[in-house]
Design an enzyme around this catalytic site. Structure first.
Site, PDB file in Angstrom:
ATOM      1  N   HIS A  89      44.463  45.218  31.842  1.00 40.00           N
ATOM      2  CA  HIS A  89      43.537  44.234  31.403  1.00 40.00           C
ATOM      3  C   HIS A  89      42.924  44.766  30.175  1.00 40.00           C
ATOM      4  O   HIS A  89      42.606  45.960  29.845  1.00 40.00           O
ATOM      5  CB  HIS A  89      42.552  43.974  32.506  1.00 40.00           C
ATOM      6  CG  HIS A  89      43.065  43.265  33.541  1.00 40.00           C
ATOM      7  ND1 HIS A  89      43.470  42.106  33.878  1.00 40.00           N
ATOM      8  CD2 HIS A  89      42.971  43.907  34.994  1.00 40.00           C
ATOM      9  CE1 HIS A  89      43.911  41.854  34.852  1.00 40.00           C
ATOM     10  NE2 HIS A  89      43.744  42.898  35.882  1.00 40.00           N
ATOM     11  N   CYS A 132      45.461  41.121  27.612  1.00 41.55           N
ATOM     12  CA  CYS A 132      44.727  39.999  26.970  1.00 41.55           C
ATOM     13  C   CYS A 132      43.947  40.782  25.925  1.00 41.55           C
ATOM     14  O   CYS A 132      43.587  41.831  25.957  1.00 41.55           O
ATOM     15  CB  CYS A 132      43.619  39.232  28.066  1.00 41.55           C
ATOM     16  SG  CYS A 132      44.265  38.630  29.427  1.00 41.55           S
TER      17      CYS A 132
END
Length: 241
Positions: A89, A132
């Protein structure tokens, strides 16, 4: 008017060792095992010695990169290329370790630059980042038709940050998509192109971008578009096959 001269093709020597390091946070990232399997298959086909570390903390991201660099510099045989895959992430410029702490991408990229890694000095360093880079979502846009030089005498030097290729799964500010069983759109497309096609890496990445741009993802009932971003300071053509 004279005809333009074609570019001479200078290529990186890939006859030495090819080394790859994959650092992957699997926690709350369903589908990443499919990506790890695909990457391992790709590295095997491309002749890379591959190491994988699952669920590194933020500090371990840094420590594993440092160890990768130290092991390379300690080798007696020449190294031709290093590939680092980072999957976690993240937000713009940072990755989240398994412990929830953040590590700066720039700190990771520094480890293998021409100053800090002798073995890869003037050799290609490829970073593939599946994470991301923000929280924006792209619904897509409708388009018509198809989608002075100074030369100094003396010892040759090289800039600190050349010969690097950074490949991000999405552009700055946007989220990256991952299927809970099939893996990420980016890694699966990249592996497919790198194992099924031949050509210099930047042309292969153009094909990855084309396929992703033409594809459409459905998330929460909404159509989404996503494309990778490629930043290059390569000085020569890089052929992995």
């Amino acid at each position: 008017m004279s005809n333009p001269q074609p570019l001479e093709e200078e290529v990186y020597d890939m006859s030495g060792a090819r080394l790859a390091l994959t650092l992957c946070v699997t926690k709350a990232r369903e589908g990443c095992e499919a990506d790890l399997d695909a990457l391992e298959r790709m590295f095997q086909q491309l002749g890379f010695e591959s190491t994988t570390k699952r669920d590194p903390t933020a500090q371990q991201f840094q420590e594993e990169l440092d160890k990768f660099q130290q092991d390379m510099d300690a080798r007696s045989d020449p190294v031709s290329c290093g590939i680092v895959v980072l999957m976690a992430h993240g937000l713009e410029g940072v990755l989240k370790g398994e412990d929830g702490e953040m590590v700066k991408l720039d700190d990771l990229f520094e480890v293998l630059n021409n100053k800090n890694c002798q073995a890869l000095r003037a050799k290609p360093k490829v970073y593939i980042v599946q994470a991301c880079r923000g929280e924006q979502r792209d619904a897509g846009e409708t388009v018509d038709g198809e989608i002075k030089m100074v030369v100094q005498d003396g010892h040759q030097t090289i800039p600190t940050y050349t010969d690097a290729l950074h490949v991000y799964s999405t552009v700055e500010g946007y989220i990256s998509y991952r299927h809970d069983k099939n893996g990420s759109f980016f890694i699966q497309t990249l592996v497919d192109v790198f194992t099924q096609r031949r050509g210099p890496i930047l042309e292969l990445l153009t094909e990855v971008t084309r396929r992703m741009a033409e594809g459409e993802l459905i998330q929460e009932g909404e159509a989404r578009k996503v494309n990778p971003e490629i930043l290059s300071t390569l000085r020569k053509r890089l052929y992995l096959q």
